[in-house]
Design a protein around this motif. Structure first.
Motif, mmCIF file in Angstrom:
data_model
loop_
_atom_site.group_PDB
_atom_site.id
_atom_site.type_symbol
_atom_site.label_atom_id
_atom_site.label_comp_id
_atom_site.label_asym_id
_atom_site.label_seq_id
_atom_site.Cartn_x
_atom_site.Cartn_y
_atom_site.Cartn_z
ATOM 1 N N ILE A 1 3.692 -12.072 -17.056
ATOM 2 C CA ILE A 1 3.769 -13.284 -16.232
ATOM 3 C C ILE A 1 2.381 -13.888 -16.042
ATOM 4 O O ILE A 1 2.215 -15.115 -16.099
ATOM 5 N N LEU A 2 1.364 -13.047 -15.835
ATOM 6 C CA LEU A 2 0.014 -13.576 -15.667
ATOM 7 C C LEU A 2 -0.500 -14.230 -16.941
ATOM 8 O O LEU A 2 -1.190 -15.259 -16.884
ATOM 9 N N VAL A 3 -0.161 -13.681 -18.096
ATOM 10 C CA VAL A 3 -0.532 -14.315 -19.361
ATOM 11 C C VAL A 3 0.177 -15.663 -19.496
ATOM 12 O O VAL A 3 -0.420 -16.657 -19.925
ATOM 13 N N SER A 4 1.447 -15.728 -19.088
ATOM 14 C CA SER A 4 2.178 -16.991 -19.182
ATOM 15 C C SER A 4 1.634 -18.020 -18.187
ATOM 16 O O SER A 4 1.660 -19.215 -18.467
ATOM 17 N N ILE A 5 1.137 -17.566 -17.035
ATOM 18 C CA ILE A 5 0.494 -18.498 -16.099
ATOM 19 C C ILE A 5 -0.772 -19.069 -16.732
ATOM 20 O O ILE A 5 -1.041 -20.275 -16.639
ATOM 21 N N GLN B 1 6.365 -19.515 -12.314
ATOM 22 C CA GLN B 1 5.760 -18.281 -12.791
ATOM 23 C C GLN B 1 5.045 -17.547 -11.654
ATOM 24 O O GLN B 1 5.094 -16.311 -11.568
ATOM 25 N N ALA B 2 4.391 -18.287 -10.781
ATOM 26 C CA ALA B 2 3.743 -17.670 -9.624
ATOM 27 C C ALA B 2 4.783 -17.041 -8.696
ATOM 28 O O ALA B 2 4.551 -15.961 -8.132
ATOM 29 N N MET B 3 5.930 -17.699 -8.563
ATOM 30 C CA MET B 3 7.000 -17.114 -7.759
ATOM 31 C C MET B 3 7.480 -15.803 -8.385
ATOM 32 O O MET B 3 7.712 -14.814 -7.669
ATOM 33 N N GLY B 4 7.630 -15.778 -9.694
ATOM 34 C CA GLY B 4 8.035 -14.547 -10.373
ATOM 35 C C GLY B 4 7.004 -13.445 -10.205
ATOM 36 O O GLY B 4 7.363 -12.274 -10.019
ATOM 37 N N ALA B 5 5.726 -13.794 -10.260
ATOM 38 C CA ALA B 5 4.674 -12.802 -10.063
ATOM 39 C C ALA B 5 4.711 -12.240 -8.650
ATOM 40 O O ALA B 5 4.537 -11.030 -8.446
ATOM 41 N N LEU B 6 4.953 -13.093 -7.662
ATOM 42 C CA LEU B 6 5.031 -12.606 -6.292
ATOM 43 C C LEU B 6 6.256 -11.726 -6.063
ATOM 44 O O LEU B 6 6.191 -10.745 -5.312
ATOM 45 N N ILE B 7 7.352 -12.063 -6.703
ATOM 46 C CA ILE B 7 8.540 -11.211 -6.588
ATOM 47 C C ILE B 7 8.267 -9.851 -7.233
ATOM 48 O O ILE B 7 8.626 -8.807 -6.676
ATOM 49 N N GLY B 8 7.622 -9.840 -8.383
ATOM 50 C CA GLY B 8 7.254 -8.579 -9.023
ATOM 51 C C GLY B 8 6.290 -7.770 -8.172
ATOM 52 O O GLY B 8 6.420 -6.545 -8.052
ATOM 53 N N PHE B 9 5.328 -8.453 -7.553
ATOM 54 C CA PHE B 9 4.397 -7.758 -6.660
ATOM 55 C C PHE B 9 5.132 -7.190 -5.456
ATOM 56 O O PHE B 9 4.823 -6.087 -4.993
ATOM 57 N N SER B 10 6.101 -7.928 -4.952
ATOM 58 C CA SER B 10 6.885 -7.443 -3.819
ATOM 59 C C SER B 10 7.669 -6.188 -4.188
ATOM 60 O O SER B 10 7.768 -5.254 -3.393
ATOM 61 N N LEU B 11 8.225 -6.163 -5.390
ATOM 62 C CA LEU B 11 8.939 -4.969 -5.847
ATOM 63 C C LEU B 11 7.983 -3.794 -6.044
ATOM 64 O O LEU B 11 8.323 -2.651 -5.737
ATOM 65 N N PHE B 12 6.792 -4.078 -6.554
ATOM 66 C CA PHE B 12 5.821 -3.029 -6.821
ATOM 67 C C PHE B 12 5.271 -2.419 -5.531
ATOM 68 O O PHE B 12 5.138 -1.211 -5.405
ATOM 69 N N SER B 13 4.962 -3.277 -4.552
ATOM 70 C CA SER B 13 4.323 -2.801 -3.326
ATOM 71 C C SER B 13 5.302 -2.582 -2.175
ATOM 72 O O SER B 13 4.882 -2.135 -1.110
ATOM 73 N N ASP B 14 6.575 -2.917 -2.376
ATOM 74 C CA ASP B 14 7.594 -2.782 -1.332
ATOM 75 C C ASP B 14 7.198 -3.562 -0.071
ATOM 76 O O ASP B 14 7.282 -3.066 1.044
ATOM 77 N N SER B 15 6.750 -4.800 -0.301
ATOM 78 C CA SER B 15 6.281 -5.650 0.786
ATOM 79 C C SER B 15 7.191 -6.862 0.940
ATOM 80 O O SER B 15 7.269 -7.698 0.038
ATOM 81 N N PRO B 16 7.874 -6.989 2.078
ATOM 82 C CA PRO B 16 8.726 -8.166 2.273
ATOM 83 C C PRO B 16 7.929 -9.443 2.537
ATOM 84 O O PRO B 16 8.450 -10.538 2.407
ATOM 85 N N LEU B 17 6.665 -9.305 2.884
ATOM 86 C CA LEU B 17 5.836 -10.482 3.143
ATOM 87 C C LEU B 17 5.648 -11.312 1.879
ATOM 88 O O LEU B 17 5.592 -12.548 1.938
ATOM 89 N N LEU C 1 7.836 -11.756 -0.407
ATOM 90 C CA LEU C 1 9.052 -12.550 -0.607
ATOM 91 C C LEU C 1 9.028 -13.819 0.236
ATOM 92 O O LEU C 1 9.484 -14.874 -0.197
ATOM 93 N N GLU C 2 8.490 -13.727 1.447
ATOM 94 C CA GLU C 2 8.361 -14.914 2.281
ATOM 95 C C GLU C 2 7.356 -15.894 1.675
ATOM 96 O O GLU C 2 7.563 -17.113 1.722
ATOM 97 N N ALA C 3 6.286 -15.362 1.111
ATOM 98 C CA ALA C 3 5.311 -16.224 0.436
ATOM 99 C C ALA C 3 5.944 -16.905 -0.772
ATOM 100 O O ALA C 3 5.632 -18.061 -1.078
ATOM 101 N N THR C 4 6.860 -16.201 -1.442
ATOM 102 C CA THR C 4 7.569 -16.785 -2.577
ATOM 103 C C THR C 4 8.406 -17.972 -2.140
ATOM 104 O O THR C 4 8.443 -19.014 -2.806
ATOM 105 N N LEU D 1 9.123 -23.865 -1.915
ATOM 106 C CA LEU D 1 9.310 -25.106 -1.161
ATOM 107 C C LEU D 1 8.188 -26.097 -1.430
ATOM 108 O O LEU D 1 8.439 -27.283 -1.670
ATOM 109 N N ILE D 2 6.958 -25.619 -1.420
ATOM 110 C CA ILE D 2 5.823 -26.503 -1.684
ATOM 111 C C ILE D 2 5.875 -27.036 -3.109
ATOM 112 O O ILE D 2 5.598 -28.220 -3.359
ATOM 113 N N GLY D 3 6.238 -26.185 -4.065
ATOM 114 C CA GLY D 3 6.349 -26.632 -5.452
ATOM 115 C C GLY D 3 7.424 -27.682 -5.634
ATOM 116 O O GLY D 3 7.235 -28.664 -6.349
ATOM 117 N N PHE D 4 8.568 -27.491 -4.975
ATOM 118 C CA PHE D 4 9.648 -28.469 -5.074
ATOM 119 C C PHE D 4 9.233 -29.804 -4.469
ATOM 120 O O PHE D 4 9.431 -30.863 -5.081
#
Length: 84
Positions: free
Chosen positions: A9-13, A39-55, A57-60, A65-68
């Motif tokens: 994902i970082l390479v695609s970004i 792609q940034a949203m996908g990276a944050l979701i992957g980071f959330s899965l890796f670190s088990d951090s719900p925060l 997901l909220e950033a995602t 919303l800002i991107g839309f």
């Protein structure tokens, strides 16, 4: 496995930023920014899965919303003007 997905994902970004730099028209740049946002949203979701951090997901959600809203605003600015 998640780390490999994050690297991809970082390479695609990075490639999205290359596309943003080389775009011919402003509409292509808006599409490139939209793709980078997803792609940034996908990276944050992957980071959330890796670190088990719900925060992350909220950033995602906030980034989505800002991107839309920024895509809507930029397409409104790029829309051809019509005379009434």
């Amino acid at each position: 496995m998640i780390i490999a997905a994050l690297v991809i994902i970082l390479v695609s970004i990075f490639l999205g930023f290359v596309r943003l730099r080389r775009a011919d028209s402003p509409a292509d740049r808006v599409i490139a920014l939209d793709v980078i946002t997803f792609q940034a949203m996908g990276a944050l979701i992957g980071f959330s899965l890796f670190s088990d951090s719900p925060l992350a997901l909220e950033a995602t959600l906030v980034i989505g919303l800002i991107g839309f809203l920024s895509t809507l605003a930029l397409t409104h600015l790029l829309r051809p003007k019509t005379d009434p």
